[in-house]
Scaffold this active site. Sequence first.
Site, PDB file in Angstrom:
ATOM      1  N   LYS A 182     -12.629   6.421   1.593  1.00  0.00           N
ATOM      2  CA  LYS A 182     -12.440   4.990   1.844  1.00  0.00           C
ATOM      3  C   LYS A 182     -11.507   4.743   3.018  1.00  0.00           C
ATOM      4  CE  LYS A 182     -10.849   0.750  -0.428  1.00  0.00           C
ATOM      5  NZ  LYS A 182     -11.897  -0.126   0.079  1.00  0.00           N
ATOM      6  N   ASP A 199       0.814  -1.220   0.000  1.00  0.00           N
ATOM      7  CA  ASP A 199       0.000   0.000   0.000  1.00  0.00           C
ATOM      8  C   ASP A 199       0.848   1.270   0.000  1.00  0.00           C
ATOM      9  OD1 ASP A 199      -2.397  -1.316  -0.143  1.00  0.00           O
ATOM     10  OD2 ASP A 199      -2.809  -1.230   2.009  1.00  0.00           O
TER      11      ASP A 199
END
Length: 419
Positions: free
Chosen positions: A399, A298
Site C-alpha cells: 500500500k 501515521d
Amino acid sequence: MMQYKITAPRQLRCDITLPASKSISNRALAIYTLSGGGEMPQNLSDCDDTEVMVAALIDHPATIDIGAAGTAMRFLTAILAVSEGEEHVLTGSERMQHRPIGVLVDALRFLGADITYEGQEGFPPLRIRGRKLAGGNLEIPGDISSQFISALLMIGPMLTEGLSLRLTSTAISRPYIDLTLWMMREFGAEAEWTDFETIVVRPVPYKTRPYLIENDWSAASYWYEMMALTDDDEASVRLEGLMDGSKQGDSSVRYIFSLLGVKTIFSDRKPGEPTTVTLRRTGTSVSRLEYDFVNVPDLAQTFVVTCAVMGVPFHFRGLSTLKIKETDRIEALKREMLKLGYVIHDANGSELIWDGERCEPNEDGGIDTYDDHRMALAFAPAALRRENLLINNPYVVTKSYPQYWQHLTECGFLINENK
C-alpha cells in the site's frame, strides 16, 4: 494465510533508496489532472495507493475501484465532482465502504456537486456526475481527516468564485494541509491561510510544470525504529532521497527519534534538493516519552512499538483519527502489543498509555496486520529484540512501501515464508 518469520541481523549496516512520498505523489497527480495534463510528475510512488490514482485518472473507467486507498477515495471524490460531463461510480474494498465520507460529500454538495450514495448513506460507493461548480464560502470541521480538507482545497482553483474555507474547530494533521497549499502554489495557484481558521483559494488556474517528488519520510520512520532497537552500537543506515526542511509532516520523525537516541546527519543541505541522510546511535534516550501526534498520526504505530520494546513508558495524545484508518489502529495496537507482552491502555478515544505494565507474551500465531500496511511496517523492526518474529499477511506493505521486505533482506534480515 501468508506468514513471514523474520530474524534480524546482529549488525545493521545498509544503504536504502526509500520509496517516493505517497502523500506528495497523490497530491501531484491530483493537481496534474486539474491543471489539464502536461508532463507527468517525476519519481512517482509505485505503491498501491498511487497506482490506483494513476489508473483512475488516465483510464477514466466508468466504475473506479480504489481498493483500500483512502487518499485516492477522498481526492478522487473532489476531482470527479468538477470533471464536467463525466459520470463515475467510485468504490473500494469492504473496509473502505465502512470508512465515513459524508463530511466531504456534504461539503461538495453545498458547493453544487452532484453526488449520490449507491449504498449506505455517508459511505462509499458514490455515484458522481461531474459539473462546473461555483464555489464560494464553506465551513467544515477541522478535526476530521485532513484529506477531506486537502481534497476541497485542490479543486479551489477550478471553482468560478474560488473557495473560502473556514475550519470550525482546530485542524488536526495540519502539516498535511500546509503540504497541500505549498504544492498548489508550486503549480501556480493562489492559496493561503488568511487567519488561524480560514484558507482562501482564488480562482486562478494551475500551470503545468515539471515536478520532482521527494522520497518518503513516513517510510524513513521504520529505519529510525530499527536504529533505535538494534544492539549494534556501530550501526549505520543511509537513506537516499530525503530533503532537509521537507514539507512532509512526518519529517518530524527525526526530532522525535533524537529523544530515543537516534542522530540524523544530512550529507548536503541545499534547499529543495534531495540528499542522503545517515542515521547513527547516540546511546542516550529519555526515560519516558510524552508526545502529541495530532499533526503526525501515521507515526503513532512506529513509536508505540519502539518505546515499549525499548522499555520507555509513554503517553501519546492526538490519536483520534487512528480509529478511522485502514483499521481501528488503537484497538489493533493494544491487541498485538499484548502478544509481545506489553499492556497498552487507551483513554478518551485519542490517547495511548504504557506505564511499563507487562504480561506473558503469546506471539505463536504471529502479529496480525488487519489489512493495514503500517501494522506490518511498524512491527517488523521488533525482530531486532524478538527472535523469529512472525508477521501475518505481510504483503499489505505494498500500500505504501512495496520494496520493504526486499530492503530488509538486503540489510541482512532473514525472511522465511511460513505456509
